[in-house]
Design an enzyme around this catalytic site. Structure first.
Site, PDB file in Angstrom:
ATOM      1  N   ASN A   1      26.784  15.869  77.779  1.00  0.00           N
ATOM      2  CA  ASN A   1      25.821  16.963  77.783  1.00  0.00           C
ATOM      3  C   ASN A   1      25.031  16.941  79.108  1.00  0.00           C
ATOM      4  OD1 ASN A   1      23.439  18.448  77.411  1.00  0.00           O
ATOM      5  ND2 ASN A   1      23.452  18.096  75.187  1.00  0.00           N
TER       6      ASN A   1
ATOM      7  N   PHE B   1      17.547  24.048  69.376  1.00  0.00           N
ATOM      8  CA  PHE B   1      18.945  23.975  68.950  1.00  0.00           C
ATOM      9  C   PHE B   1      18.994  23.209  67.634  1.00  0.00           C
ATOM     10  CE2 PHE B   1      20.132  19.515  69.633  1.00  0.00           C
ATOM     11  CZ  PHE B   1      19.015  19.076  70.310  1.00  0.00           C
TER      12      PHE B   1
ATOM     13  N   ASP C   1      21.778   8.564  70.045  1.00  0.00           N
ATOM     14  CA  ASP C   1      22.303   9.207  68.846  1.00  0.00           C
ATOM     15  C   ASP C   1      21.105   9.595  67.993  1.00  0.00           C
ATOM     16  OD1 ASP C   1      24.531  10.164  67.447  1.00  0.00           O
ATOM     17  OD2 ASP C   1      24.441   8.502  66.037  1.00  0.00           O
ATOM     18  N   THR C   2      21.182  10.787  67.411  1.00  0.00           N
ATOM     19  CA  THR C   2      20.036  11.335  66.676  1.00  0.00           C
ATOM     20  C   THR C   2      20.454  11.817  65.296  1.00  0.00           C
ATOM     21  OG1 THR C   2      18.931  12.073  68.688  1.00  0.00           O
ATOM     22  CG2 THR C   2      18.341  13.248  66.689  1.00  0.00           C
TER      23      THR C   2
HETATM   24  P1  IMP Z   1      22.923  14.044  69.056  1.00  0.00           P
HETATM   25  O1  IMP Z   1      23.127  12.637  68.611  1.00  0.00           O
HETATM   26  O2  IMP Z   1      21.834  14.210  70.077  1.00  0.00           O
HETATM   27  O3  IMP Z   1      24.208  14.711  69.440  1.00  0.00           O
HETATM   28  O4  IMP Z   1      22.388  14.832  67.751  1.00  0.00           O
HETATM   29  C1  IMP Z   1      23.160  14.935  66.568  1.00  0.00           C
HETATM   30  C2  IMP Z   1      22.791  16.205  65.816  1.00  0.00           C
HETATM   31  O5  IMP Z   1      21.436  16.121  65.354  1.00  0.00           O
HETATM   32  C3  IMP Z   1      22.842  17.476  66.669  1.00  0.00           C
HETATM   33  O6  IMP Z   1      24.120  18.049  66.655  1.00  0.00           O
HETATM   34  C4  IMP Z   1      21.825  18.366  65.977  1.00  0.00           C
HETATM   35  O7  IMP Z   1      22.423  18.995  64.857  1.00  0.00           O
HETATM   36  C5  IMP Z   1      20.799  17.371  65.467  1.00  0.00           C
HETATM   37  N1  IMP Z   1      19.689  17.251  66.428  1.00  0.00           N
HETATM   38  C6  IMP Z   1      19.515  16.283  67.360  1.00  0.00           C
HETATM   39  N2  IMP Z   1      18.385  16.460  68.050  1.00  0.00           N
HETATM   40  C7  IMP Z   1      17.837  17.598  67.542  1.00  0.00           C
HETATM   41  C8  IMP Z   1      16.647  18.317  67.867  1.00  0.00           C
HETATM   42  O8  IMP Z   1      15.865  17.972  68.780  1.00  0.00           O
HETATM   43  N3  IMP Z   1      16.416  19.412  67.142  1.00  0.00           N
HETATM   44  C9  IMP Z   1      17.247  19.844  66.139  1.00  0.00           C
HETATM   45  N4  IMP Z   1      18.372  19.228  65.812  1.00  0.00           N
HETATM   46  C10 IMP Z   1      18.659  18.102  66.522  1.00  0.00           C
END
Ligand code: IMP
Length: 190
Positions: free
Chosen positions: A9, A147, A68-69
């Protein structure tokens, strides 16, 4: 010191690059010619962040980090959690994910939190950093910014969803901002 952010990203990479203390040069996966996708097969944020950071460290031997979130909702026993990106199935679809949450949640408890974990892998080992923000799940999506689950998440102490708040506000208080702040504080003290 050169550091690699294990993400495809570019927006995230630019944002973090601008926050790094003096003396650090942030490399992207493209800079180190790493083009593979790393499947997130672990069942914790820590596990998935480590998986990505370790794969990149093994490929280039430079200090590497990954994040990771997940969104954890009490009324859904912590779901969607580590499965947040593809809660409604593959390919990832934010509208379908939010709809699934709202349908499943019904009248259950709406308390929720976002959590980000960062794993940093260096020759000395692994360090973890994390950030969380508490809030609640709205009854319907509100706002057009952000998002993912932003339109249905209202952070504690605010009367607007993450998608209604200006991005400068969200980017100061968010789970990800807090996790990156602690990574940066750690790097500044090295
Ligand atoms: P990633 O690990 O940053 O790719 O996040 C995994 C998923 O968590 C993303 O595809 C979103 O669906 C959700 N997500 C992560 N961060 C956010 C945020 O700041 N706002 C809303 N959804 C989030």
């Amino acid at each position: 010191m050169e550091l690699v952010f294990a993400t495809h990203n570019t927006h995230k990479a630019q944002e973090v690059g601008a926050m790094l203390p003096e003396g650090y040069i942030l490399k992207s996966l493209a800079d180190i010619s790493f083009h593979q996708d790393i499947p997130e097969t672990e069942n914790t944020l820590e596990g998935n962040a480590l998986l990505k950071a370790q794969a990149v460290f093994d490929a280039c031997q430079l200090p590497s980090f990954a994040d990771d979130t997940g969104l954890f909702i009490s009324g859904l026993n912590g779901a969607p959690g580590v499965l947040s990106a593809r809660y409604a199935g593959s390919p990832a679809d934010s509208v379908a994910n939010m709809q699934k949450v709202l349908t499943e949640l019904g009248s259950a408890k709406r308390e929720a939190y976002f959590r980000t974990v960062i794993a940093l892998v260096t020759v000395e080992g692994v360090h973890y950093f994390s950030g969380e923000i508490a809030g609640k799940i709205l009854h319907e999506p509100r706002g057009a910014g952000g998002f993912g689950y932003d339109p249905i998440f209202m952070p504690e102490g605010y009367d607007r969803s993450f998608a209604e708040l200006p991005s400068e506000v969200k980017n100061k208080i968010s789970h990800r901002a807090l996790a990156f702040k602690s990574l940066i504080a750690f790097l500044s003290n090295l």
